[in-house]
Scaffold this motif. Structure first.
Motif, short mmCIF file in Angstrom:
data_model
loop_
_atom_site.label_atom_id
_atom_site.label_comp_id
_atom_site.label_asym_id
_atom_site.label_seq_id
_atom_site.Cartn_x
_atom_site.Cartn_y
_atom_site.Cartn_z
N TRP A 175 -13.41 -5.14 -4.27
CA TRP A 175 -13.81 -3.94 -3.56
C TRP A 175 -15.27 -3.59 -3.87
CZ3 TRP A 175 -10.87 -0.59 -0.43
CH2 TRP A 175 -11.51 0.58 -0.08
N SER A 208 1.74 6.43 -7.12
CA SER A 208 0.71 7.31 -7.67
C SER A 208 1.06 8.76 -7.45
CB SER A 208 -0.66 7.11 -7.04
OG SER A 208 -0.85 5.82 -6.66
N PHE A 263 -8.48 -6.71 -7.41
CA PHE A 263 -8.68 -5.92 -6.20
C PHE A 263 -9.93 -5.06 -6.33
CE2 PHE A 263 -8.23 -1.53 -4.71
CZ PHE A 263 -8.40 -1.74 -3.36
N LEU A 303 6.55 4.87 -17.18
CA LEU A 303 6.42 3.43 -16.89
C LEU A 303 7.13 2.56 -17.91
CD1 LEU A 303 2.69 3.15 -15.73
CD2 LEU A 303 4.75 3.32 -14.35
N ARG A 362 -5.43 1.86 -13.53
CA ARG A 362 -5.86 1.00 -12.43
C ARG A 362 -5.14 1.33 -11.13
NH1 ARG A 362 -6.51 -4.67 -15.75
NH2 ARG A 362 -8.41 -4.00 -16.83
N LEU A 363 -3.89 1.68 -11.27
CA LEU A 363 -3.10 2.08 -10.10
C LEU A 363 -3.74 3.30 -9.44
CD1 LEU A 363 -0.23 1.03 -9.17
CD2 LEU A 363 0.68 3.10 -10.19
N LEU A 364 -4.06 4.27 -10.28
CA LEU A 364 -4.65 5.51 -9.78
C LEU A 364 -5.99 5.24 -9.12
CD1 LEU A 364 -4.48 8.52 -9.55
CD2 LEU A 364 -5.40 8.73 -11.86
N ARG A 365 -6.77 4.40 -9.77
CA ARG A 365 -8.10 4.11 -9.24
C ARG A 365 -8.01 3.37 -7.91
NH1 ARG A 365 -12.47 5.50 -12.36
NH2 ARG A 365 -14.38 4.67 -11.45
N ALA A 366 -7.09 2.43 -7.84
CA ALA A 366 -6.92 1.69 -6.57
C ALA A 366 -6.51 2.64 -5.45
CB ALA A 366 -5.88 0.58 -6.75
N SER A 367 -5.54 3.51 -5.71
CA SER A 367 -5.14 4.44 -4.64
C SER A 367 -6.30 5.31 -4.22
CB SER A 367 -4.02 5.38 -5.05
OG SER A 367 -3.21 4.85 -6.00
N ARG A 368 -7.08 5.75 -5.18
CA ARG A 368 -8.17 6.65 -4.82
C ARG A 368 -9.23 5.96 -3.99
NH1 ARG A 368 -8.93 10.62 -10.07
NH2 ARG A 368 -6.93 11.68 -9.77
N LEU A 369 -9.53 4.72 -4.35
CA LEU A 369 -10.50 3.97 -3.55
C LEU A 369 -10.01 3.84 -2.12
CD1 LEU A 369 -11.55 1.08 -5.98
CD2 LEU A 369 -13.01 2.88 -5.08
N ILE A 370 -8.76 3.42 -1.98
CA ILE A 370 -8.23 3.19 -0.63
C ILE A 370 -8.08 4.50 0.11
CG2 ILE A 370 -6.26 2.31 0.66
CD1 ILE A 370 -5.82 0.26 -1.52
N GLU A 371 -7.55 5.50 -0.56
CA GLU A 371 -7.38 6.80 0.10
C GLU A 371 -8.72 7.34 0.59
OE1 GLU A 371 -4.35 9.96 -1.03
OE2 GLU A 371 -4.66 8.92 -2.92
N GLU A 375 -11.40 5.73 1.44
CA GLU A 375 -11.89 4.97 2.60
C GLU A 375 -11.08 5.31 3.85
OE1 GLU A 375 -14.57 3.04 2.09
OE2 GLU A 375 -14.73 2.49 4.21
N LEU A 376 -9.77 5.44 3.68
CA LEU A 376 -8.93 5.83 4.82
C LEU A 376 -9.33 7.20 5.34
CD1 LEU A 376 -5.27 4.78 3.84
CD2 LEU A 376 -6.79 3.69 5.50
N LEU A 395 -4.57 -5.61 -9.78
CA LEU A 395 -5.34 -4.42 -9.41
C LEU A 395 -6.79 -4.53 -9.87
CD1 LEU A 395 -2.68 -1.67 -10.16
CD2 LEU A 395 -3.49 -2.43 -7.92
N TRP A 449 0.83 -1.21 0.00
CA TRP A 449 0.00 0.00 0.00
C TRP A 449 0.87 1.26 0.00
CZ3 TRP A 449 -3.37 3.13 -1.31
CH2 TRP A 449 -3.67 4.30 -0.59
N LEU A 486 -15.22 9.12 -8.86
CA LEU A 486 -15.00 8.89 -7.43
C LEU A 486 -14.79 10.20 -6.66
CD1 LEU A 486 -12.45 5.90 -7.60
CD2 LEU A 486 -14.94 5.76 -7.47
N TRP A 525 -1.52 2.25 -15.31
CA TRP A 525 -1.56 3.53 -14.61
C TRP A 525 -2.99 3.87 -14.17
CZ3 TRP A 525 -0.48 6.97 -11.47
CH2 TRP A 525 -1.03 8.25 -11.52
#
Lengths: 158, 158
Positions: free
Chosen positions: A154, A29, A150, A132, B24-33, B35-36, A147, A22, A74, B22
């Motif tokens: 989610w 990012s 994931f 990248l 998916r990476l961005l989307r995953a961070s945003r989802l987790i961020e 929620e945090l 991802l 994480w 989002l 990229w």
DNA sequence: GCATGAAATTTCAAGGTTGAAATATTGCAC
DNA sequence: GTGCAATATTTCAACCTTGAAATTTCATGC
């Protein structure tokens, strides 16, 4: 002295590894986002949130509602209001009330907006390749697949 | 009709795959961020940037300069000023001029700040495990390694 | 028809973020 | 010791962001 369970000493802890994942995910990012922000500003006098909105609208030539945008990107409703205001002022986006429903507004790219977006998207692609490029195809595919899984998990749980 | 190069049709294009990565990476961070952010607010009346600062200071018991923080957290100087102001007001952080240099200020966790951070960090760990629990150890290790390499390459080139 | 709840959006305060300009202090060449 | 570049930080305007409250319009049961 009592031995701790094997999991926590002998083998790498999965939880710790996921925590590390994480942290690295977030850091990656942020590095990329920061660089994109700079370049969008420098080359197009624009921002990442604006680019995101344009990209979403580009995929939907018939337009989107404010709430569609906020769900897809989002971000909150109030957030979209401000970004669209500025895009309209810049002439990249148009708004019109939805036929027969004065609550909802349909947002579309203008011709200028579409032209502008394709320019930005082209630059965006080369930038991402620059950032990248050293990630191998195999790694990119694996990472991307992880991802995707994931995200599916989610969305099932939220 | 002319055939396009093999790369662009027959085989998955590496560039396209990396672009997808990229996104998916961005989307995953945003989802987790996201929620945090919600949970830090709900359970600790705090924010992610504040948590990041506390975490950085926790690792450096002797304190950090404002500029150390901004470099480590990848945010601007002016940003750090505001976040530290609020943390000082909340009593979680202390500031003092550096011995013999009135330009620089050394920032440390207070006892309260340290206590508060360990509570937050514990919750944070269980949340991340909740979010990423379905990522296998093997996947986490691979992904993490790829991201580490990415970051090393990045830092060599910037 | 009317009340009432649902739906779509806006408004607003508080905070986060940047980049550029301003301020304050230090170190160094001379 | 003076001047001047470098260092550390703050200030500021503009923008992004959220979450909650307010507004406007629609749909539906009665």
């Amino acid at each position: 002295m009592v031995s701790a369970p094997l999991d926590t000493i002998e083998r790498p802890s999965a939880a710790k590894e996921r925590l590390r994942l994480w942290i690295r995910l977030l850091r990656a990012s942020r590095l990329i986002e920061g660089e994109l922000r700079e370049r969008l500003k420098r080359d197009f006098d624009s921002t990442l949130p604006r680019f995101d909105v344009l990209a979403a609208l580009y995929r939907q030539p018939d337009g989107m509602l404010m709430s569609d945008l906020s769900r897809f990107l989002l971000v909150s409703n109030g957030n979209v209001t401000g970004i669209i205001e500025r895009l309209v002022k810049d002439g990249l986006v148009s708004r019109a009330a939805r036929e027969g429903d004065r609550r909802a507004s349909i947002v579309k790219l203008t011709a200028t907006g579409e032209r502008r977006f394709t320019e930005m998207a082209a630059a965006h692609e080369t930038w991402i390749e620059e950032f990248l490029g050293e990630v191998s195809l195999a790694d990119a595919e694996r990472l991307s697949a992880t991802l995707k899984t994931f995200r599916s998990n989610w969305e099932d749980g939220h």
